[in-house]
Design a protein around this motif. Structure first.
Motif, PDB file in Angstrom:
ATOM      1  N   LEU A 100       0.859  -1.181   0.000  1.00  0.00           N
ATOM      2  CA  LEU A 100       0.000   0.000   0.000  1.00  0.00           C
ATOM      3  C   LEU A 100       0.895   1.230   0.000  1.00  0.00           C
ATOM      4  CD1 LEU A 100      -2.673  -1.046   2.662  1.00  0.00           C
ATOM      5  CD2 LEU A 100      -2.750  -1.346   0.182  1.00  0.00           C
ATOM      6  N   THR A 101       0.416   2.315  -0.566  1.00  0.00           N
ATOM      7  CA  THR A 101       1.204   3.532  -0.665  1.00  0.00           C
ATOM      8  C   THR A 101       1.095   4.326   0.631  1.00  0.00           C
ATOM      9  OG1 THR A 101       0.742   3.615  -3.026  1.00  0.00           O
ATOM     10  CG2 THR A 101       1.588   5.621  -2.015  1.00  0.00           C
ATOM     11  N   GLY A 118      -7.129   6.159   0.268  1.00  0.00           N
ATOM     12  CA  GLY A 118      -6.789   5.424  -0.944  1.00  0.00           C
ATOM     13  C   GLY A 118      -6.453   3.965  -0.702  1.00  0.00           C
ATOM     14  N   TRP A 119      -6.154   3.596   0.540  1.00  0.00           N
ATOM     15  CA  TRP A 119      -5.787   2.215   0.833  1.00  0.00           C
ATOM     16  C   TRP A 119      -6.898   1.228   0.519  1.00  0.00           C
ATOM     17  CZ3 TRP A 119      -3.037   3.296   6.122  1.00  0.00           C
ATOM     18  CH2 TRP A 119      -1.757   3.775   5.866  1.00  0.00           C
ATOM     19  N   ASP A 131      -9.096   1.412  -1.911  1.00  0.00           N
ATOM     20  CA  ASP A 131      -9.049   1.184  -3.360  1.00  0.00           C
ATOM     21  C   ASP A 131      -7.830   0.353  -3.752  1.00  0.00           C
ATOM     22  OD1 ASP A 131     -11.392   2.642  -3.745  1.00  0.00           O
ATOM     23  OD2 ASP A 131     -10.311   4.524  -4.074  1.00  0.00           O
ATOM     24  N   GLU A 132      -6.687   0.625  -3.124  1.00  0.00           N
ATOM     25  CA  GLU A 132      -5.479  -0.144  -3.443  1.00  0.00           C
ATOM     26  C   GLU A 132      -5.652  -1.614  -3.084  1.00  0.00           C
ATOM     27  OE1 GLU A 132      -1.660   1.402  -2.241  1.00  0.00           O
ATOM     28  OE2 GLU A 132      -2.404   3.447  -2.386  1.00  0.00           O
ATOM     29  N   GLU A 158      -7.971  -3.318  -5.655  1.00  0.00           N
ATOM     30  CA  GLU A 158      -7.279  -3.580  -6.921  1.00  0.00           C
ATOM     31  C   GLU A 158      -6.409  -4.827  -6.848  1.00  0.00           C
ATOM     32  OE1 GLU A 158      -5.088  -0.031  -7.782  1.00  0.00           O
ATOM     33  OE2 GLU A 158      -6.895   1.128  -8.216  1.00  0.00           O
ATOM     34  N   GLN A 159      -5.911  -5.166  -5.655  1.00  0.00           N
ATOM     35  CA  GLN A 159      -4.994  -6.292  -5.503  1.00  0.00           C
ATOM     36  C   GLN A 159      -5.694  -7.608  -5.147  1.00  0.00           C
ATOM     37  OE1 GLN A 159      -1.154  -5.217  -3.523  1.00  0.00           O
ATOM     38  NE2 GLN A 159      -2.159  -3.219  -3.258  1.00  0.00           N
TER      39      GLN A 159
END
Length: 79
Positions: free
Chosen positions: A9-10, A65-66, A68-69, A72-73
């Protein structure tokens, strides 16, 4: 064996590496948990009855945003 996979995660200071795995939480049919390798971040997301992924538990603070991240994974579990 429990399905899980390495994910990232970013974070505000760079990537946060950990594992995502399916979990059960509060009666949600679909829920996933992220646990960082350094044990600083825990996040559980679940699909609500409207079909929207939501954070339902985890450490604070967290970045919006986590969710959504993670979503996506998640297909990596079924690859």
């Amino acid at each position: 064996m429990e399905q899980q996979f390495k994910a990232s995660l970013t974070g505000t200071e760079g990537p946060v590496t950990g594992m995502i795995r399916p979990t059960t939480f509060g009666g949600y049919e679909k829920a996933y948990q992220f646990d960082s390798i350094d044990d600083t971040l825990h996040l559980i997301i679940a699909l609500d009855q409207d079909g929207t992924w939501q954070k339902v538990a985890g450490t604070e603070p967290y970045l919006f945003g986590w969710v959504d991240e993670m979503v996506e994974q998640i297909p990596k579990l079924h690859a």
